[in-house]
Design a protein around this motif. Structure first.
Motif, mmCIF file in Angstrom:
data_model
loop_
_atom_site.group_PDB
_atom_site.id
_atom_site.type_symbol
_atom_site.label_atom_id
_atom_site.label_comp_id
_atom_site.label_asym_id
_atom_site.label_seq_id
_atom_site.Cartn_x
_atom_site.Cartn_y
_atom_site.Cartn_z
ATOM 1 N N GLU A 230 -6.813 -38.444 -35.454
ATOM 2 C CA GLU A 230 -8.268 -38.369 -35.465
ATOM 3 C C GLU A 230 -8.775 -37.823 -36.808
ATOM 4 O O GLU A 230 -9.777 -38.286 -37.335
ATOM 5 C CB GLU A 230 -8.774 -37.506 -34.296
ATOM 6 C CG GLU A 230 -10.285 -37.570 -34.188
ATOM 7 C CD GLU A 230 -10.843 -37.056 -32.860
ATOM 8 O OE1 GLU A 230 -10.057 -36.877 -31.911
ATOM 9 O OE2 GLU A 230 -12.061 -36.843 -32.798
ATOM 10 N N ALA A 231 -8.060 -36.843 -37.355
ATOM 11 C CA ALA A 231 -8.480 -36.258 -38.642
ATOM 12 C C ALA A 231 -8.461 -37.323 -39.740
ATOM 13 O O ALA A 231 -9.396 -37.429 -40.528
ATOM 14 C CB ALA A 231 -7.565 -35.100 -39.009
ATOM 15 N N VAL A 232 -7.396 -38.111 -39.764
ATOM 16 C CA VAL A 232 -7.272 -39.131 -40.804
ATOM 17 C C VAL A 232 -8.340 -40.211 -40.608
ATOM 18 O O VAL A 232 -8.964 -40.670 -41.568
ATOM 19 C CB VAL A 232 -5.843 -39.734 -40.793
ATOM 20 C CG1 VAL A 232 -5.745 -40.904 -41.753
ATOM 21 C CG2 VAL A 232 -4.822 -38.658 -41.153
ATOM 22 N N GLU A 233 -8.570 -40.560 -39.344
ATOM 23 C CA GLU A 233 -9.619 -41.531 -39.020
ATOM 24 C C GLU A 233 -10.983 -41.051 -39.527
ATOM 25 O O GLU A 233 -11.737 -41.793 -40.145
ATOM 26 C CB GLU A 233 -9.719 -41.614 -37.504
ATOM 27 C CG GLU A 233 -9.574 -42.978 -36.862
ATOM 28 C CD GLU A 233 -9.536 -42.779 -35.353
ATOM 29 O OE1 GLU A 233 -10.597 -42.490 -34.765
ATOM 30 O OE2 GLU A 233 -8.416 -42.863 -34.768
ATOM 31 N N ARG A 234 -11.280 -39.796 -39.240
ATOM 32 C CA ARG A 234 -12.578 -39.251 -39.659
ATOM 33 C C ARG A 234 -12.676 -39.158 -41.173
ATOM 34 O O ARG A 234 -13.730 -39.431 -41.743
ATOM 35 C CB ARG A 234 -12.808 -37.870 -39.038
ATOM 36 C CG ARG A 234 -13.145 -37.926 -37.561
ATOM 37 C CD ARG A 234 -13.249 -36.518 -36.997
ATOM 38 N NE ARG A 234 -13.463 -36.510 -35.565
ATOM 39 C CZ ARG A 234 -14.636 -36.213 -34.979
ATOM 40 N NH1 ARG A 234 -15.676 -35.910 -35.733
ATOM 41 N NH2 ARG A 234 -14.744 -36.223 -33.675
ATOM 42 N N ALA A 235 -11.579 -38.784 -41.818
ATOM 43 C CA ALA A 235 -11.584 -38.716 -43.289
ATOM 44 C C ALA A 235 -11.790 -40.113 -43.867
ATOM 45 O O ALA A 235 -12.480 -40.289 -44.872
ATOM 46 C CB ALA A 235 -10.280 -38.103 -43.793
ATOM 47 N N ALA A 236 -11.221 -41.115 -43.196
ATOM 48 C CA ALA A 236 -11.329 -42.494 -43.680
ATOM 49 C C ALA A 236 -12.784 -42.954 -43.679
ATOM 50 O O ALA A 236 -13.209 -43.693 -44.571
ATOM 51 C CB ALA A 236 -10.476 -43.423 -42.820
ATOM 52 N N VAL A 237 -13.563 -42.491 -42.705
ATOM 53 C CA VAL A 237 -14.980 -42.858 -42.649
ATOM 54 C C VAL A 237 -15.696 -42.354 -43.899
ATOM 55 O O VAL A 237 -16.489 -43.053 -44.511
ATOM 56 C CB VAL A 237 -15.643 -42.269 -41.375
ATOM 57 C CG1 VAL A 237 -17.139 -42.539 -41.374
ATOM 58 C CG2 VAL A 237 -14.968 -42.832 -40.132
ATOM 59 N N VAL A 238 -15.376 -41.130 -44.302
ATOM 60 C CA VAL A 238 -15.996 -40.540 -45.490
ATOM 61 C C VAL A 238 -15.540 -41.292 -46.748
ATOM 62 O O VAL A 238 -16.348 -41.644 -47.615
ATOM 63 C CB VAL A 238 -15.617 -39.041 -45.616
ATOM 64 C CG1 VAL A 238 -16.272 -38.420 -46.826
ATOM 65 C CG2 VAL A 238 -15.995 -38.301 -44.335
ATOM 66 N N VAL A 239 -14.239 -41.560 -46.811
ATOM 67 C CA VAL A 239 -13.674 -42.197 -48.010
ATOM 68 C C VAL A 239 -14.153 -43.644 -48.146
ATOM 69 O O VAL A 239 -14.287 -44.164 -49.256
ATOM 70 C CB VAL A 239 -12.129 -42.143 -47.953
ATOM 71 C CG1 VAL A 239 -11.514 -42.854 -49.152
ATOM 72 C CG2 VAL A 239 -11.648 -40.694 -47.919
#
Ligand code: ARG
Length: 569
Positions: free
Chosen positions: A392-401
């Motif tokens: 989930e953390a990587v998914e959420r970071a991907a939205v920002v990136v």
């Protein structure tokens, strides 16, 4: 390390002034909390004045007169009731920074006496849900191991997996009745936990199921071939998946000596404890009593049940033997949640009775809470698994990136991985380990504040300067420090050395996290106050060298927290 040098100079000043220090009196110098009065501070004169019943201010003045620090300080003052304040000179700082940038350890000294330290951390239980306690243990343990290694200890990391225990009675029964083989193929840990939970619920409703599970467990313990085979497959499948998770996390173990590894040692160990008189039979169970330890007087350690079964503590005692005999451990650190405090107190007392002198520490921690202040749960309301949190953390970071321009999809995925994983680790490591902290996605992924994205971004900014330069950069061996912002940054950089050692005094990674946050802040102020690229000559070189040192301390420091960096984001 400035603090260490100043401490020994101060000690020498007492001798030079003819003041004998009482037995056990430690002269201490600390980093000043209020930098307006100096960079370092000592209250030695005050404490000693009180003990000797002399005027502490006069004592401080006397020591000040005898103190030889011309090569290090430009100012010494006595403040208030007798504080000694020391201000470093620009020359000393400039020289120090020149040394730090060339040093692989960035000024962090190696310990004088290297110890063999076993760090016992992570240790999830096979076929039982991995809970937040295992997550905290994984991050804290990994960080402490990295730091201990960095300062020169020999570290042996060992994952004491819970691969033997009563849960296997339920797993065996479930395996034979309700296992979904396709699901097991896909996500073994998840399927085994499902089976465990399902059978566990059945046992609550139906006494007969409980009896079946017990007999499956007994068969396993007696070496039944079919059950042993199933058990082995459960362990192998789970370990495979765990290794994938640890690889994603960049967490490494030298050994995976699970509980089952010690099965054969348990019976002889208990016999040995009985013959040596350390253990005794009580109500047909075998126990170690601590009659001479008041707080444990009514809390004996059970090592063999009346039905002959061994316990968690028995396995841990056998594990200690192995760590001492085979690995020659000087210290063993157990990174395990606070609820197991009693277990470790008992364990250490038994070790003491056995004459084991290895230093043993229970490095405890609190819980992780959800936003509602209750135990942290996932979106689906389950207790949290490490893998779900990471994904989930990587998914959420991907939205920002995703909004960033100038990156390929691969690069974006890579950056999201670094930021997401880093954010989760940093949220943990920036907390005092004993606090129950609230888990907040928004907070941990914010680009501002005490977060991994903020620190990684600070690192990226230090690197971007070097990308803008045309041609070679010559970093200067002696820095010419003049501006207050340069001075503030130089001191912060030099204090990486002290901070890194301080973490291991009380096993507190949050000290390093807090330091890195302050460093990033100090760097930003420096960057605003001092133009780097438009400066010239020695000033430019000094500033570039400060940028280079900042980037290396940030990268190395984050690395010690187990957090990776990226060159651009
Ligand atoms: N498997 C245990 C648990 O989940 C933690 C083991 C910690 N290490 C140890 N040597 N006892 O509670």
């Amino acid at each position: 390390m400035f603090r260490a040098v100043l401490t020994s100079r101060l000690q020498a000043a007492f001798t030079a002034a003819g003041i004998a220090l009482p037995e056990g009196f430690a002269v201490s110098v600390v980093i000043a909390s209020d930098t307006r009065f100096g960079d370092y501070q000592s209250n030695a004169a005050m404490t000693l004045g009180k003990q000797l019943k002399t005027n502490p201010r006069a004592l401080a003045e006397q020591i000040k007169a005898a103190l030889q620090v011309d090569d290090l300080c430009e100012k010494i003052t006595v403040e208030g009731p007798g504080f000694l304040n020391l201000t470093l000179s620009a020359t000393a700082l400039g020289q120090k920074l020149g040394v730090i940038v060339k040093d692989a350890y960035l000024g962090v000294l190696q310990v004088e006496k290297s110890q063999r330290i076993v760090v016992d951390f992570s240790a999830p239980n096979i076929a039982k849900p991995m809970h937040v306690g295992h997550i905290r243990s994984t991050f804290i343990g990994d960080c402490l191991a990295r730091i201990a290694r960095f300062i020169g200890h020999t570290v042996i990391t060992d994952n004491h997996i819970g691969d033997w225990g009563t849960q296997f009675g339920m797993i065996l029964h479930g395996w034979k009745t309700i296992l979904d083989h396709a699901a097991l193929e896909k996500d073994p840990i998840h399927e085994l936990v499902r089976v465990y939970k399902n059978v566990n619920a059945q046992t609550k409703a139906d006494e007969a199921v409980l009896t079946t599970c017990r007999s499956e467990l007994v068969k396993l313990q007696q070496g039944d071939a079919e059950n042993l085979d199933i058990w082995k497959r459960c362990v192998a499948l789970s370990l495979d998946q765990l290794r994938t998770i640890y690889a994603k996390l960049d967490v490494h173990f030298d050994h995976f000596l699970g509980e089952s590894h010690f099965n054969d040692q348990l019976a002889p160990l208990v016999e040995n404890l009985l013959t040596s008189g350390i253990a005794e039979i009580s109500d047909s169970a075998t126990c170690v009593f601590f009659r001479d330890v008041p707080e444990l007087a009514d809390k004996p350690c059970l090592i063999r049940k009346s039905d002959g079964g061994f316990l968690y503590a028995t396995t841990d005692l056998a594990t200690i033997d192995h760590r001492i005999n085979a690995w020659k451990a000087d210290e063993i650190w157990y990174v395990v949640g606070a609820p197991q405090e009693l277990h470790f107190r008992q364990l250490f007392q038994v070790a003491k009775k056995r004459g084991q002198t290895t230093v043993m520490r229970h490095i405890a921690f609190g819980s992780i809470l959800g936003q509602d202040g209750k135990m942290f749960k996932t979106r689906s309301g389950e207790s949290v698994g490490l893998l779900e949190v990471l994904d989930e953390a990587v998914e959420r970071a991907a939205v920002v990136v995703a909004e960033r321009e100038g990156f390929s999809d691969d690069e974006k995925a890579q950056i999201a991985q670094v930021i997401g994983t880093g954010a989760v680790k940093y949220a943990e490591l920036s907390q005092h380990r004993m606090t129950d902290y609230k888990f907040s996605w928004d907070k941990m992924l914010a680009l501002q504040g005490n977060t991994a994205p903020y620190l990684i971004n600070a690192y990226v900014r230090t690197r971007s300067i070097f990308r803008k330069l045309d041609g070679e950069v010559t970093l200067t061996p002696v820095l010419t420090i003049t501006e207050p912002a340069e001075r503030a940054l130089a001191i912060k950089l030099a204090q990486f050395a002290e901070t890194t050692h301080d973490v291991l005094v009380d096993h507190r990674p949050n000290l390093l996290a807090g330091y890195l946050y302050e460093l990033a802040d100090t760097y930003h102020s420096f960057y605003e106050a001092c133009n780097v690229l438009r400066a010239e000559g020695a000033v430019r070189n000094t500033r570039l060298t400060l940028c280079d040192a900042t980037s290396r301390v940030l990268k190395t420091g984050l690395g010690l927290l187990g957090i990776q960096t990226t060159e651009r984001m």
